[in-house]
Design a protein around this motif. Structure first.
Motif, short mmCIF file in Angstrom:
data_model
loop_
_atom_site.label_atom_id
_atom_site.label_comp_id
_atom_site.label_asym_id
_atom_site.label_seq_id
_atom_site.Cartn_x
_atom_site.Cartn_y
_atom_site.Cartn_z
N ASP A 60 0.92 -1.15 -0.03
CA ASP A 60 0.03 -0.02 0.18
C ASP A 60 0.74 1.23 -0.08
O ASP A 60 2.10 1.10 0.27
CB ASP A 60 -0.95 -0.04 1.30
N LYS B 52 0.70 4.86 1.97
CA LYS B 52 -0.22 5.33 2.77
C LYS B 52 -0.11 6.91 2.80
O LYS B 52 -1.19 7.39 3.15
CB LYS B 52 -0.17 5.12 4.25
N GLY C 74 -5.95 6.53 4.14
CA GLY C 74 -6.55 5.01 3.93
C GLY C 74 -5.82 4.13 3.02
O GLY C 74 -5.81 3.00 3.28
N TYR D 230 -5.61 -9.60 7.81
CA TYR D 230 -4.65 -8.68 7.25
C TYR D 230 -3.39 -8.47 8.08
O TYR D 230 -4.03 -7.69 9.07
CB TYR D 230 -5.26 -7.56 6.61
N ASN E 2 -5.88 -6.05 10.69
CA ASN E 2 -7.11 -5.79 10.29
C ASN E 2 -7.92 -7.34 10.13
O ASN E 2 -7.12 -8.31 9.75
CB ASN E 2 -7.15 -5.10 8.70
N ARG F 169 -10.07 -7.75 7.89
CA ARG F 169 -10.81 -7.65 6.62
C ARG F 169 -9.62 -7.61 5.52
O ARG F 169 -8.54 -7.33 5.86
CB ARG F 169 -11.60 -6.52 6.76
N LEU F 170 -9.97 -7.59 4.25
CA LEU F 170 -9.28 -7.24 3.33
C LEU F 170 -8.83 -5.77 3.25
O LEU F 170 -9.64 -4.74 3.94
CB LEU F 170 -9.78 -7.54 2.00
N GLY F 171 -7.67 -5.44 2.71
CA GLY F 171 -7.36 -3.98 2.76
C GLY F 171 -7.82 -3.37 1.44
O GLY F 171 -8.40 -3.97 0.38
N ASP F 172 -7.98 -2.02 1.62
CA ASP F 172 -8.57 -1.12 0.51
C ASP F 172 -7.43 -0.06 0.70
O ASP F 172 -7.23 0.71 1.37
CB ASP F 172 -9.94 -0.64 0.93
N PRO F 173 -6.70 -0.07 -0.74
CA PRO F 173 -7.02 -0.47 -2.08
C PRO F 173 -6.34 -1.96 -2.45
O PRO F 173 -6.16 -2.04 -3.50
CB PRO F 173 -6.36 0.57 -3.00
N GLU F 174 -5.55 -2.50 -1.39
CA GLU F 174 -4.81 -3.71 -1.79
C GLU F 174 -5.60 -4.65 -2.52
O GLU F 174 -5.47 -5.37 -3.45
CB GLU F 174 -4.25 -4.32 -0.64
N1 GLY Z 1 -4.92 0.07 3.00
C1 GLY Z 1 -4.93 -0.24 4.37
C2 GLY Z 1 -6.35 -0.59 5.09
O1 GLY Z 1 -7.09 -1.18 4.18
O2 GLY Z 1 -6.26 -0.69 6.12
#
Ligand code: GLY
Ligand code: AMP
Length: 431
Positions: A219, A221, A233, A276, A293, A295-300
């Protein structure tokens, strides 16, 4: 596993959820894919339909599953997981992929997570947890700069202060503990040692026991090129990330991911979902946990799912059934870069309501623009959040993927739009 066409519900409305819905809809066994609440991109995606229920409306989501005879729910963001959506759906007899509330604590409380990692000897920064200012400040005087101060609870990725300035660190501690910053999320703080190195994201699918790693990713950041400016994010991501070579991935699985999943199960918090781990890779190659985390990452997620060749629906069903051991994942050899197109004044106070143009440009199957903060107004699409879109490009090399992602990004415009121009460059410099 059922052979009937499945009705799937994706909970959330960001770029991660657009990518999940897009990928799930490609499954030969997907009937319809619903997204609650979705965005302007999921509204027009083939095989996908938005439903007007908020991601944090737990009773509304339980009702929706009954009304639409949903076969499988996939939860995107952390807030409904931390609020117990999975527990509620399971009580109602709905099949759902995501961690229960007790396991979601791993993201919902940084103080819990630090103590948990210490109990299970998982490498992470030295730390202290505090709920009163006098003791916290006493601890802070013994730390060396840069200082790292974190609000315990969920703060939408904004609850972390990293600073060289003692006065600023002290103010952050006081502000958080007095409830002025982050409200209840800051009622406890973690003060921790600064870890130098390179960050990377490691994400696995977990069925309670077995872990299956997804492709590696990295990512970006900070809001500006060359990692300048405030944290966001995530301004873009690429996959695979060369920093996570095979040897390091094996080490992360052995020293971090497996002990964490075993430890959670041993403590009555069995983890099923996407796990994550935000990693810091020290200059000597040692991986340490920065955060988890649930959950999945956003934007990964966007570049990762662009590279996934296997059927995502079968994978998630296998995880729900505790049968991940029999699964393998296929990935394209190609690289993918995803560039976030952000709204004016993101991350401080993003503008909303600007008309987006260029979305109809078709650049072929090697690119895809996922929506995040967008909403449809008749035939026009308007900005509706800080991170508006994520332009992705696949390529035989990381350089080619980067070029295609920026061709897709440059086809789009809206007032105040900004993006980083160096997404993927860290991987290129390493090559
Ligand atoms: N890209 C980092 C997150 O989803 O926490
Ligand atoms: P977190 O929300 O815990 O991921 O923290 C947000 C960002 O702050 C991370 O992505 C890192 O860039 C930075 N950060 C957090 N903790 C540390 C640490 N102990 N050392 C260095 N940087 C950190």
């Amino acid at each position: 596993m059922s052979t009937d066409k499945q009705t799937i519900l994706v909970v959330g409305g960001g770029g991660r959820e657009h990518a999940l819905a897009w990928k799930l809809a490609q499954s030969p066994r997907a009937g319809s894919v619903l997204v609650a609440p979705g965005n302007a991109g999921t509204a027009t995606e083939a095989g996908v339909r938005n439903v007007d229920v908020g991601a944090e409306d737990l009773p509304g989501l339980v009702r929706l599953c009954a009304d639409e005879a949903v076969d499988l729910v996939v939860v995107g963001p952390e807030a409904p997981l931390a609020a117990g959506l999975v527990d509620r759906l399971e009580e109602a007899g709905v099949r759902v992929f995501g961690p229960r509330q007790a396991a979601a604590e791993l993201e919902a409380s940084k103080a819990f997570t630090k103590d948990f990692l210490a109990r299970h000897q998982v490498p992470t920064a030295a730390y202290g947890n505090f709920d009163d200012a006098a003791t916290a400040l006493q601890f802070l005087t013994n730390m060396a700069p840069p200082y790292v101060i974190k609000a315990d609870g969920l703060a939408a990725g904004k609850g972390v202060v990293v600073t060289e300035d003692y006065a600023e660190a002290e103010a952050a501690v006081r502000d958080m503990l007095s409830g002025n910053r982050f409200g209840a999320a800051g009622a406890r703080v973690v003060i921790e040692e600064f870890l130098p190195g390179e960050e990377a994201s490691f994400i696995a699918v977990v069925d309670g026991e077995t872990l299956l790693p997804l492709a590696s990713s990295q990512d970006h950041k900070r809001v500006g090129d060359g990692d300048s400016g405030p944290n966001t994010g995530g301004m873009g991501a690429y996959s695979p990330a060369p920093v996570l070579d095979d040897a390091l991935q094996a080490r992360v699985m052995d020293e971090i991911m497996r002990p964490v999943v075993r430890g959670l199960a041993a403590e009555g918090r069995r983890f099923r979902g996407f796990l994550y781990c935000g990693l810091m890779i020290a200059p000597d190659g040692t991986p340490k946990v920065v955060e988890f985390n649930v959950r999945l990452g956003d934007p990964e997620t966007q570049p990762i799912l662009m590279r996934l060749e296997s059927d995502l629906l079968s994978l998630l069903e296998a995880a729900v059934d505790g049968e991940l051991e029999a699964q393998t994942l296929r990935w394209t050899e190609q690289s993918c870069v995803g560039v976030v197109l952000a709204a004016e004044h993101y991350p401080a106070s993003p503008a909303k309501g600007d008309v987006i143009s260029g979305l109809e440009t078709d650049l072929g199957p090697q690119t895809k623009v996922f929506h995040a903060g967008t909403r449809a107004d008749g035939d026009t699409v308007l900005t509706a959040g800080g991170r508006v879109l994520c332009a992705c490009g696949l390529g035989d090399t990381l350089a080619q993927a980067q070029e295609r992602a920026y061709v897709a990004a440059d086809a789009i415009s809206f007032r105040g739009m900004h993006c980083r121009r160096d997404i993927g460059s860290r991987g290129l410099n390493r090559d």
